[in-house]
Design a protein around this motif. Structure first.
Motif, PDB file in Angstrom:
ATOM      1  N   ASN A  24      28.842  33.442 -28.436  1.00 12.89           N
ATOM      2  CA  ASN A  24      29.557  32.846 -27.306  1.00 12.89           C
ATOM      3  C   ASN A  24      29.355  33.612 -26.024  1.00 12.89           C
ATOM      4  OD1 ASN A  24      30.754  30.419 -27.780  1.00 12.89           O
ATOM      5  ND2 ASN A  24      32.397  31.332 -29.016  1.00 12.89           N
ATOM      6  N   GLU A  25      28.496  34.622 -26.076  1.00 15.73           N
ATOM      7  CA  GLU A  25      28.287  35.444 -24.895  1.00 15.73           C
ATOM      8  C   GLU A  25      27.445  34.679 -23.864  1.00 15.73           C
ATOM      9  OE1 GLU A  25      26.386  39.148 -25.756  1.00 15.73           O
ATOM     10  OE2 GLU A  25      26.983  40.010 -23.824  1.00 15.73           O
ATOM     11  N   PRO A  26      27.963  34.515 -22.647  1.00 13.79           N
ATOM     12  CA  PRO A  26      27.254  33.718 -21.641  1.00 13.79           C
ATOM     13  C   PRO A  26      25.892  34.291 -21.258  1.00 13.79           C
ATOM     14  CG  PRO A  26      29.517  34.161 -20.953  1.00 13.79           C
ATOM     15  CD  PRO A  26      29.255  35.013 -22.145  1.00 13.79           C
ATOM     16  N   VAL A  27      25.041  33.400 -20.734  1.00 13.38           N
ATOM     17  CA  VAL A  27      23.691  33.778 -20.311  1.00 13.38           C
ATOM     18  C   VAL A  27      23.512  33.420 -18.836  1.00 13.38           C
ATOM     19  CG1 VAL A  27      21.222  33.328 -20.617  1.00 13.38           C
ATOM     20  CG2 VAL A  27      22.739  33.311 -22.605  1.00 13.38           C
ATOM     21  N   LEU A  28      23.083  34.398 -18.059  1.00 15.17           N
ATOM     22  CA  LEU A  28      22.675  34.151 -16.683  1.00 15.17           C
ATOM     23  C   LEU A  28      21.159  34.031 -16.714  1.00 15.17           C
ATOM     24  CD1 LEU A  28      23.367  34.107 -13.632  1.00 15.17           C
ATOM     25  CD2 LEU A  28      23.093  36.590 -13.652  1.00 15.17           C
ATOM     26  N   ASN A  29      20.653  32.868 -16.346  1.00 15.12           N
ATOM     27  CA  ASN A  29      19.234  32.569 -16.517  1.00 15.12           C
ATOM     28  C   ASN A  29      18.563  32.519 -15.144  1.00 15.12           C
ATOM     29  OD1 ASN A  29      16.761  31.429 -17.118  1.00 15.12           O
ATOM     30  ND2 ASN A  29      17.587  29.750 -18.357  1.00 15.12           N
ATOM     31  N   LEU A  30      17.727  33.513 -14.864  1.00 12.03           N
ATOM     32  CA  LEU A  30      17.046  33.583 -13.554  1.00 12.03           C
ATOM     33  C   LEU A  30      15.592  33.160 -13.730  1.00 12.03           C
ATOM     34  CD1 LEU A  30      16.736  34.503 -10.571  1.00 12.03           C
ATOM     35  CD2 LEU A  30      16.312  36.823 -11.440  1.00 12.03           C
ATOM     36  N   ASP A  31      15.229  32.056 -13.100  1.00 10.77           N
ATOM     37  CA  ASP A  31      13.862  31.541 -13.282  1.00 10.77           C
ATOM     38  C   ASP A  31      13.367  30.937 -11.966  1.00 10.77           C
ATOM     39  OD1 ASP A  31      12.168  30.497 -16.082  1.00 10.77           O
ATOM     40  OD2 ASP A  31      11.607  29.683 -14.108  1.00 10.77           O
ATOM     41  N   LYS A  32      12.119  31.208 -11.669  1.00 11.88           N
ATOM     42  CA  LYS A  32      11.507  30.729 -10.419  1.00 11.88           C
ATOM     43  C   LYS A  32      11.070  29.263 -10.525  1.00 11.88           C
ATOM     44  CE  LYS A  32       7.597  32.133  -7.477  1.00 11.88           C
ATOM     45  NZ  LYS A  32       6.441  33.052  -7.407  1.00 11.88           N
ATOM     46  N   LEU A  33      11.049  28.740 -11.742  1.00 13.95           N
ATOM     47  CA  LEU A  33      10.560  27.378 -11.985  1.00 13.95           C
ATOM     48  C   LEU A  33       9.154  27.194 -11.421  1.00 13.95           C
ATOM     49  CD1 LEU A  33      13.802  25.225 -11.467  1.00 13.95           C
ATOM     50  CD2 LEU A  33      12.811  26.070 -13.600  1.00 13.95           C
ATOM     51  N   THR A  34       8.238  28.011 -11.913  1.00 13.99           N
ATOM     52  CA  THR A  34       6.818  27.794 -11.631  1.00 13.99           C
ATOM     53  C   THR A  34       6.403  26.548 -12.413  1.00 13.99           C
ATOM     54  OG1 THR A  34       6.061  29.017 -13.569  1.00 13.99           O
ATOM     55  CG2 THR A  34       6.462  30.307 -11.555  1.00 13.99           C
ATOM     56  N   TYR A  35       5.123  26.239 -12.424  1.00 15.10           N
ATOM     57  CA  TYR A  35       4.644  25.085 -13.199  1.00 15.10           C
ATOM     58  C   TYR A  35       5.112  25.183 -14.655  1.00 15.10           C
ATOM     59  CZ  TYR A  35       1.435  27.868 -15.867  1.00 15.10           C
ATOM     60  OH  TYR A  35       0.953  28.781 -16.758  1.00 15.10           O
ATOM     61  N   ALA A  36       5.299  26.417 -15.159  1.00 14.47           N
ATOM     62  CA  ALA A  36       5.630  26.612 -16.582  1.00 14.47           C
ATOM     63  C   ALA A  36       7.127  26.557 -16.845  1.00 14.47           C
ATOM     64  CB  ALA A  36       5.080  27.953 -17.063  1.00 14.47           C
ATOM     65  N   GLY A  37       7.927  26.626 -15.800  1.00 11.58           N
ATOM     66  CA  GLY A  37       9.377  26.587 -15.978  1.00 11.58           C
ATOM     67  C   GLY A  37       9.851  25.149 -15.892  1.00 11.58           C
ATOM     68  N   ASN A  38      10.743  24.768 -16.781  1.00  4.59           N
ATOM     69  CA  ASN A  38      11.102  23.357 -16.876  1.00  4.59           C
ATOM     70  C   ASN A  38      12.570  23.232 -17.280  1.00  4.59           C
ATOM     71  OD1 ASN A  38      11.287  20.656 -17.438  1.00  4.59           O
ATOM     72  ND2 ASN A  38       9.526  20.592 -18.829  1.00  4.59           N
ATOM     73  N   LEU A  39      13.375  22.712 -16.375  1.00  2.00           N
ATOM     74  CA  LEU A  39      14.808  22.593 -16.690  1.00  2.00           C
ATOM     75  C   LEU A  39      15.068  21.569 -17.790  1.00  2.00           C
ATOM     76  CD1 LEU A  39      16.547  23.010 -13.223  1.00  2.00           C
ATOM     77  CD2 LEU A  39      16.583  24.548 -15.193  1.00  2.00           C
ATOM     78  N   GLN A  40      14.109  20.680 -17.998  1.00  2.00           N
ATOM     79  CA  GLN A  40      14.252  19.717 -19.112  1.00  2.00           C
ATOM     80  C   GLN A  40      14.401  20.449 -20.454  1.00  2.00           C
ATOM     81  OE1 GLN A  40      10.922  17.014 -19.250  1.00  2.00           O
ATOM     82  NE2 GLN A  40      12.353  15.306 -19.209  1.00  2.00           N
ATOM     83  N   ASN A  41      13.774  21.621 -20.560  1.00  4.01           N
ATOM     84  CA  ASN A  41      13.880  22.393 -21.806  1.00  4.01           C
ATOM     85  C   ASN A  41      15.331  22.732 -22.114  1.00  4.01           C
ATOM     86  OD1 ASN A  41      11.182  22.429 -21.256  1.00  4.01           O
ATOM     87  ND2 ASN A  41      10.881  24.627 -21.495  1.00  4.01           N
ATOM     88  N   LEU A  42      16.146  22.825 -21.062  1.00 11.60           N
ATOM     89  CA  LEU A  42      17.518  23.309 -21.216  1.00 11.60           C
ATOM     90  C   LEU A  42      18.540  22.179 -21.105  1.00 11.60           C
ATOM     91  CD1 LEU A  42      16.832  26.347 -18.912  1.00 11.60           C
ATOM     92  CD2 LEU A  42      17.382  26.537 -21.352  1.00 11.60           C
ATOM     93  N   GLN A  43      18.052  20.944 -21.229  1.00 13.93           N
ATOM     94  CA  GLN A  43      18.927  19.775 -21.048  1.00 13.93           C
ATOM     95  C   GLN A  43      20.136  19.809 -21.982  1.00 13.93           C
ATOM     96  OE1 GLN A  43      16.663  16.171 -21.374  1.00 13.93           O
ATOM     97  NE2 GLN A  43      17.212  15.591 -19.280  1.00 13.93           N
ATOM     98  N   SER A  44      19.926  20.326 -23.196  1.00 11.44           N
ATOM     99  CA  SER A  44      21.032  20.334 -24.170  1.00 11.44           C
ATOM    100  C   SER A  44      22.162  21.256 -23.721  1.00 11.44           C
ATOM    101  CB  SER A  44      20.527  20.762 -25.545  1.00 11.44           C
ATOM    102  OG  SER A  44      20.065  22.098 -25.472  1.00 11.44           O
ATOM    103  N   LEU A  45      21.918  22.094 -22.700  1.00 13.95           N
ATOM    104  CA  LEU A  45      22.955  23.023 -22.225  1.00 13.95           C
ATOM    105  C   LEU A  45      23.585  22.569 -20.911  1.00 13.95           C
ATOM    106  CD1 LEU A  45      21.086  26.395 -22.910  1.00 13.95           C
ATOM    107  CD2 LEU A  45      22.796  25.288 -24.354  1.00 13.95           C
ATOM    108  N   GLU A  46      23.240  21.336 -20.495  1.00 15.23           N
ATOM    109  CA  GLU A  46      23.683  20.866 -19.176  1.00 15.23           C
ATOM    110  C   GLU A  46      25.194  20.997 -18.967  1.00 15.23           C
ATOM    111  OE1 GLU A  46      20.625  17.777 -17.268  1.00 15.23           O
ATOM    112  OE2 GLU A  46      22.357  16.880 -18.294  1.00 15.23           O
ATOM    113  N   GLN A  47      25.965  20.681 -19.998  1.00 17.05           N
ATOM    114  CA  GLN A  47      27.433  20.718 -19.870  1.00 17.05           C
ATOM    115  C   GLN A  47      28.012  22.036 -20.388  1.00 17.05           C
ATOM    116  OE1 GLN A  47      28.798  18.200 -18.316  1.00 17.05           O
ATOM    117  NE2 GLN A  47      26.815  17.113 -18.297  1.00 17.05           N
ATOM    118  N   ASP A  48      27.153  22.973 -20.717  1.00 13.42           N
ATOM    119  CA  ASP A  48      27.623  24.200 -21.356  1.00 13.42           C
ATOM    120  C   ASP A  48      27.937  25.266 -20.308  1.00 13.42           C
ATOM    121  OD1 ASP A  48      27.936  26.545 -22.901  1.00 13.42           O
ATOM    122  OD2 ASP A  48      26.627  25.732 -24.469  1.00 13.42           O
ATOM    123  N   GLN A  49      29.214  25.587 -20.174  1.00 19.55           N
ATOM    124  CA  GLN A  49      29.660  26.547 -19.143  1.00 19.55           C
ATOM    125  C   GLN A  49      29.111  27.952 -19.401  1.00 19.55           C
ATOM    126  OE1 GLN A  49      32.429  25.694 -16.841  1.00 19.55           O
ATOM    127  NE2 GLN A  49      31.910  23.598 -17.431  1.00 19.55           N
TER     128      GLN A  49
END
Ligand code: NAD
Ligand code: TYD
Length: 360
Positions: A24-49
């Motif tokens: 349950n430990e929160p994650v701070l995710n720092l990403d530049k979203l280059t061509y290889a970074g994709n927020l779609q990968n994290l869609q399942s966490l969209e509502q996850d505080q």
């Protein structure tokens, strides 16, 4: 909480999802979203505080310092990198910028934050650097696998930039006492793997009826590890690794590229046979080799097994079946990625490699 850099990429996004599934430990995710970074990968966490996403660069010193000050993570897990060898050959500058200068900037910001922590927090703090087996260079057929004491001999701009970052991490431990840990892992595969890398590229091209490009003779050897096994190794090293140490992570699973491509074709023949009954193997085509191509990588993973009791959960057979099934079920993800920028890259990388032979 923990801070993860590069958590929108292939391994980072798998790691963040695995982490939040198990803790349950929160994650701070720092990403530049280059061509290889994709927020779609994290869609399942969209509502996850518990997941806080920040769009930013590890090379932005003031941003990193302000994030550390505000969120006070107990650990930084550093995945962010330029990661594709072929791209590093065609354009090495971005690799130096992110992998070397970016890691340096991140280390400096972390050093400033860490040194001002109260003593108990300073002692518990960890900086875990995610690196690769490619820093060790290339093995001959009879050489012993890479161990943690193998001399570094990087051969590509990518591996040289990762080696430089490993050295910086080592120096920050040795000189400043920063509590670092480094993992050097073999080739990963699994869900959310960007289709410029061998395994997802072959799956995508096979289904699109395109050639399956095999560089050179296809007899180069890699050790393949399913991505969730890499994630479990990183969690284990974070919790139990000895400060200042490096751990090699691998699956004891050496395979030639050709046998990987054959395994993928056979799996696709089973799960998604072509209407005409012809095997996907007929699409294999030999193309010009990668310049400076490392012949063989192999990992001696005995240290992490012995000291930390880590072992991979998947075999290549079980992992590759899961991977092919995932790609078949996530065509929309693949199609979304194969946008304009991806097509330009494919054009640039493969146009210069003439097709040498079509294999039936
Ligand atoms: P990836 O290319 O899929 O993802 C890299 C991520 O880093 C992306 O989300 C990208 O947007 C982000 N990023 C790039 N530059 C950044 C910057 N300056 N600031 C912030 N974010 C930035 O890579 P991957 O395959 O997930 O690899 C992750 C890490 O694991 C890398 O450090 C790589 O060297 C290492 N590694 C990879 C493998 C492998 O087989 N893929 C094996 C061993 C080690
Ligand atoms: P890759 O997935 O790029 O990982 P790495 O270079 O980091 O090991 O490539 C894995 C192997 O597959 C490597 O030996 C290069 C080879 N390869 C091909 O034969 N054809 C391809 O189209 C690609 C992308 C890679």
């Amino acid at each position: 909480m923990i801070l993860v850099s590069g958590g929108a990429g292939f391994i980072g996004s798998n790691f963040v999802m695995d982490w939040l599934a198990k803790s349950n430990e929160p994650v701070l995710n720092l990403d530049k979203l280059t061509y290889a970074g994709n927020l779609q990968n994290l869609q399942s966490l969209e509502q996850d505080q518990r997941h806080i996403f920040v769009h930013g660069d590890i090379g932005d010193a003031s941003l990193v310092a302000s994030l550390l000050k505000r969120y006070r993570p107990r650990a930084v897990l550093h995945f962010a990198a330029e990661s594709h060898v072929d791209r590093s050959i065609l354009g090495p500058a971005a690799f130096i910028e992110t992998n070397v200068n970016g890691t340096f900037t991140l280390l400096e910001a972390v050093r400033g934050y860490w040194s001002a922590l109260p003593e108990d927090e300073r002692e518990a703090f960890r900086f875990l650097h995610v690196s690769t087996d490619e820093v060790y260079g290339s093995l001959g057929p009879d050489d012993a696998p890479f161990s943690e004491t193998t001399a570094y001999a990087p051969n590509s701009p990518y591996s040289a930039s990762k080696a430089a970052s490993d050295h910086l991490v080592r120096a920050y431990h040795h000189t400043y006492g920063l509590p670092t840990l480094t993992t050097n892992c073999s080739n990963n595969y699994g869900p959310f793997h960007f289709p410029e890398k061998l395994i997802p590229l072959v799956i995508a091209n096979a289904r699109a009826g395109k050639p399956l490009p095999v560089y050179g003779d296809g007899l180069q050897v890699r050790d393949w590890l399913y991505v969730s096994d890499h994630c479990s190794a990183i969690r284990r090293v974070l919790e139990q690794g000895r400060v200042g140490e490096t751990y090699n992570v691998g699956g004891w699973n050496e395979m030639t590229n050709l046998s990987v491509v054959h395994a993928l074709c056979d799996m696709l023949d089973q799960l998604d046979p072509k209407a005409d009954g012809v095997s996907y193997r007929a699409q294999i085509s030999y193309v010009a080799d990668r310049p400076g191509h490392d012949r063989r990588y192999a990992i001696d993973a005995r240290k992490i097994e012995r000291e930390l009791g880590w072992k991979p959960a998947e075999t290549f057979e079980s992992g590759i079946a899961k991977t092919v099934q995932w790609y078949l079920a996530h065509q929309d993800w693949v199609q979304h990625i194969q946008s304009g920028a991806y097509l330009e890259w494919v054009q640039q990388n493969y146009a210069q490699r003439s097709v040498e032979e079509q294999v039936l």
